[in-house]
Design a protein around this motif. Structure first.
Motif, PDB file in Angstrom:
ATOM      1  N   LYS A 149     -12.724  14.800  78.903  1.00 51.31           N
ATOM      2  CA  LYS A 149     -11.461  14.635  78.974  1.00 51.31           C
ATOM      3  C   LYS A 149     -10.365  15.219  77.864  1.00 51.31           C
ATOM      4  CE  LYS A 149     -13.098   9.821  76.471  1.00 51.31           C
ATOM      5  NZ  LYS A 149     -12.895   8.485  75.766  1.00 51.31           N
ATOM      6  N   SER A 150      -9.535  15.731  76.606  1.00 48.89           N
ATOM      7  CA  SER A 150      -8.791  16.715  76.639  1.00 48.89           C
ATOM      8  C   SER A 150      -9.161  17.953  76.608  1.00 48.89           C
ATOM      9  CB  SER A 150      -7.918  16.432  75.602  1.00 48.89           C
ATOM     10  OG  SER A 150      -8.649  15.918  74.363  1.00 48.89           O
ATOM     11  N   ASP A 151     -10.351  17.483  75.965  1.00 56.33           N
ATOM     12  CA  ASP A 151     -11.271  18.973  75.633  1.00 56.33           C
ATOM     13  C   ASP A 151     -11.171  19.932  77.183  1.00 56.33           C
ATOM     14  OD1 ASP A 151     -11.660  18.817  72.611  1.00 56.33           O
ATOM     15  OD2 ASP A 151     -13.931  17.548  73.117  1.00 56.33           O
ATOM     16  N   ALA A 152     -12.156  19.226  77.484  1.00 59.40           N
ATOM     17  CA  ALA A 152     -11.733  19.748  79.181  1.00 59.40           C
ATOM     18  C   ALA A 152     -10.630  20.150  79.586  1.00 59.40           C
ATOM     19  CB  ALA A 152     -12.284  18.763  79.747  1.00 59.40           C
ATOM     20  N   VAL A 153      -9.641  19.879  79.553  1.00 60.05           N
ATOM     21  CA  VAL A 153      -7.849  20.327  79.805  1.00 60.05           C
ATOM     22  C   VAL A 153      -7.755  21.486  79.287  1.00 60.05           C
ATOM     23  CG1 VAL A 153      -5.762  19.512  80.255  1.00 60.05           C
ATOM     24  CG2 VAL A 153      -7.446  17.965  80.615  1.00 60.05           C
ATOM     25  N   LEU A 154      -8.226  21.324  78.052  1.00 60.80           N
ATOM     26  CA  LEU A 154      -7.341  22.336  77.428  1.00 60.80           C
ATOM     27  C   LEU A 154      -8.821  24.270  77.467  1.00 60.80           C
ATOM     28  CD1 LEU A 154      -7.490  21.419  73.793  1.00 60.80           C
ATOM     29  CD2 LEU A 154      -6.064  21.976  74.969  1.00 60.80           C
ATOM     30  N   LYS A 155      -9.770  23.372  78.310  1.00 60.23           N
ATOM     31  CA  LYS A 155     -10.984  24.938  78.678  1.00 60.23           C
ATOM     32  C   LYS A 155     -10.003  25.416  80.381  1.00 60.23           C
ATOM     33  CE  LYS A 155     -13.923  26.022  76.607  1.00 60.23           C
ATOM     34  NZ  LYS A 155     -14.529  27.105  76.324  1.00 60.23           N
ATOM     35  N   VAL A 156      -9.572  24.359  80.589  1.00 61.86           N
ATOM     36  CA  VAL A 156      -9.238  24.976  82.620  1.00 61.86           C
ATOM     37  C   VAL A 156      -8.040  26.054  81.866  1.00 61.86           C
ATOM     38  CG1 VAL A 156      -8.564  24.407  84.263  1.00 61.86           C
ATOM     39  CG2 VAL A 156     -10.414  23.317  83.860  1.00 61.86           C
ATOM     40  N   ALA A 157      -6.711  24.682  81.285  1.00 63.77           N
ATOM     41  CA  ALA A 157      -5.161  25.803  81.565  1.00 63.77           C
ATOM     42  C   ALA A 157      -5.158  26.989  80.691  1.00 63.77           C
ATOM     43  CB  ALA A 157      -4.528  24.994  80.092  1.00 63.77           C
ATOM     44  N   PRO A 158      -6.006  27.419  80.026  1.00 60.35           N
ATOM     45  CA  PRO A 158      -5.880  29.462  80.088  1.00 60.35           C
ATOM     46  C   PRO A 158      -6.563  29.886  80.928  1.00 60.35           C
ATOM     47  CG  PRO A 158      -6.730  27.898  77.743  1.00 60.35           C
ATOM     48  CD  PRO A 158      -7.144  27.592  78.825  1.00 60.35           C
ATOM     49  N   LYS A 159      -7.228  29.668  81.642  1.00 57.48           N
ATOM     50  CA  LYS A 159      -7.651  30.473  83.080  1.00 57.48           C
ATOM     51  C   LYS A 159      -6.702  30.097  84.302  1.00 57.48           C
ATOM     52  CE  LYS A 159     -12.190  29.497  81.079  1.00 57.48           C
ATOM     53  NZ  LYS A 159     -11.933  29.483  80.141  1.00 57.48           N
ATOM     54  N   LEU A 160      -5.397  29.525  84.127  1.00 58.08           N
ATOM     55  CA  LEU A 160      -4.564  29.747  84.948  1.00 58.08           C
ATOM     56  C   LEU A 160      -3.258  30.665  85.578  1.00 58.08           C
ATOM     57  CD1 LEU A 160      -4.503  25.607  85.697  1.00 58.08           C
ATOM     58  CD2 LEU A 160      -5.902  27.089  86.624  1.00 58.08           C
ATOM     59  N   THR A 161      -2.690  30.975  86.078  1.00 56.10           N
ATOM     60  CA  THR A 161      -1.718  31.820  86.151  1.00 56.10           C
ATOM     61  C   THR A 161      -0.103  31.017  86.078  1.00 56.10           C
ATOM     62  OG1 THR A 161      -1.215  31.307  88.448  1.00 56.10           O
ATOM     63  CG2 THR A 161      -2.541  33.417  88.271  1.00 56.10           C
ATOM     64  N   GLY A 162       0.403  31.693  85.787  1.00 55.41           N
ATOM     65  CA  GLY A 162       1.753  30.733  84.978  1.00 55.41           C
ATOM     66  C   GLY A 162       1.716  31.158  83.494  1.00 55.41           C
ATOM     67  N   GLY A 163       2.606  29.667  83.478  1.00 56.62           N
ATOM     68  CA  GLY A 163       2.420  30.043  81.556  1.00 56.62           C
ATOM     69  C   GLY A 163       1.514  28.479  81.376  1.00 56.62           C
ATOM     70  N   TRP A 164       0.672  28.277  81.716  1.00 60.59           N
ATOM     71  CA  TRP A 164      -0.646  26.558  81.640  1.00 60.59           C
ATOM     72  C   TRP A 164      -1.159  27.659  80.342  1.00 60.59           C
ATOM     73  CZ3 TRP A 164       1.873  22.696  83.372  1.00 60.59           C
ATOM     74  CH2 TRP A 164       2.054  22.933  84.540  1.00 60.59           C
ATOM     75  N   PHE A 165      -1.021  28.879  80.082  1.00 60.27           N
ATOM     76  CA  PHE A 165      -2.404  29.198  79.196  1.00 60.27           C
ATOM     77  C   PHE A 165      -1.809  28.143  77.292  1.00 60.27           C
ATOM     78  CE2 PHE A 165       1.404  31.978  78.680  1.00 60.27           C
ATOM     79  CZ  PHE A 165       1.623  31.498  77.801  1.00 60.27           C
ATOM     80  N   ILE A 166       0.172  28.062  78.142  1.00 60.34           N
ATOM     81  CA  ILE A 166       1.070  27.136  76.478  1.00 60.34           C
ATOM     82  C   ILE A 166      -0.114  26.076  75.909  1.00 60.34           C
ATOM     83  CG2 ILE A 166       2.383  26.116  77.912  1.00 60.34           C
ATOM     84  CD1 ILE A 166       2.985  28.313  74.607  1.00 60.34           C
ATOM     85  N   LEU A 167      -0.328  24.984  77.387  1.00 56.47           N
ATOM     86  CA  LEU A 167      -1.669  24.025  76.567  1.00 56.47           C
ATOM     87  C   LEU A 167      -2.552  24.093  76.066  1.00 56.47           C
ATOM     88  CD1 LEU A 167      -1.133  21.625  80.081  1.00 56.47           C
ATOM     89  CD2 LEU A 167      -0.207  21.730  78.443  1.00 56.47           C
TER      90      LEU A 167
END
Length: 130
Positions: A67-85
């Motif tokens: 669920k949301s824990d999975a989303v929070l693991k992925v976001a920081p590894k993406l380029t762009g400003g997605w780490f903000i998630l």
């Protein structure tokens, strides 16, 4: 070794999410498998997860996140400003998961459903587990 993202292979939203992650995962950290696939089912058993198709699963460092824990693991590894998630970790899990559940429960109605699981293109194949 990188992470693994398990997704609902017939969900249009989930397939768009895979495309989104692949375009922004410049390090090719993640590999993918549908929850319906043999590999997906095998990983669910290996990590003793009894999940339905309403959740995304991320496996990293020998731990499984849903669920949301999975989303929070992925976001920081993406380029762009997605780490903000990642700031979402400050929102209580109960609230994050409830919001995730609302989207997941309505995803077919809102975004559609495919009749078959996603087939990776030739260049994507190396990132999909079989």
């Amino acid at each position: 070794m990188g992470g693994i993202l398990l997704f609902d292979g017939v969900c249009s939203l989930c397939n768009h999410l895979v495309d989104f992650v692949m375009k922004r995962d410049k390090e090719k950290y993640y590999q993918f498998a549908s929850l319906q696939s043999e590999k997906g089912q095998s990983l669910l058993k290996e990590y003793q997860l009894e999940v339905d198709l309403n959740t995304m699963v991320v496996i990293e460092d020998d731990k499984a996140y849903v669920k949301s824990d999975a989303v929070l693991k992925v976001a920081p590894k993406l380029t762009g400003g997605w780490f903000i998630l990642g700031a979402g970790k400050w929102v209580p899990r109960l609230i994050r998961h409830k919001l995730y559940d609302v989207v997941a429960a309505n995803r077919y109605r809102l975004f559609g459903k495919k009749t078959t699981c996603r087939l990776p293109t030739e260049e994507e194949r190396s990132r999909f587990l079989t």
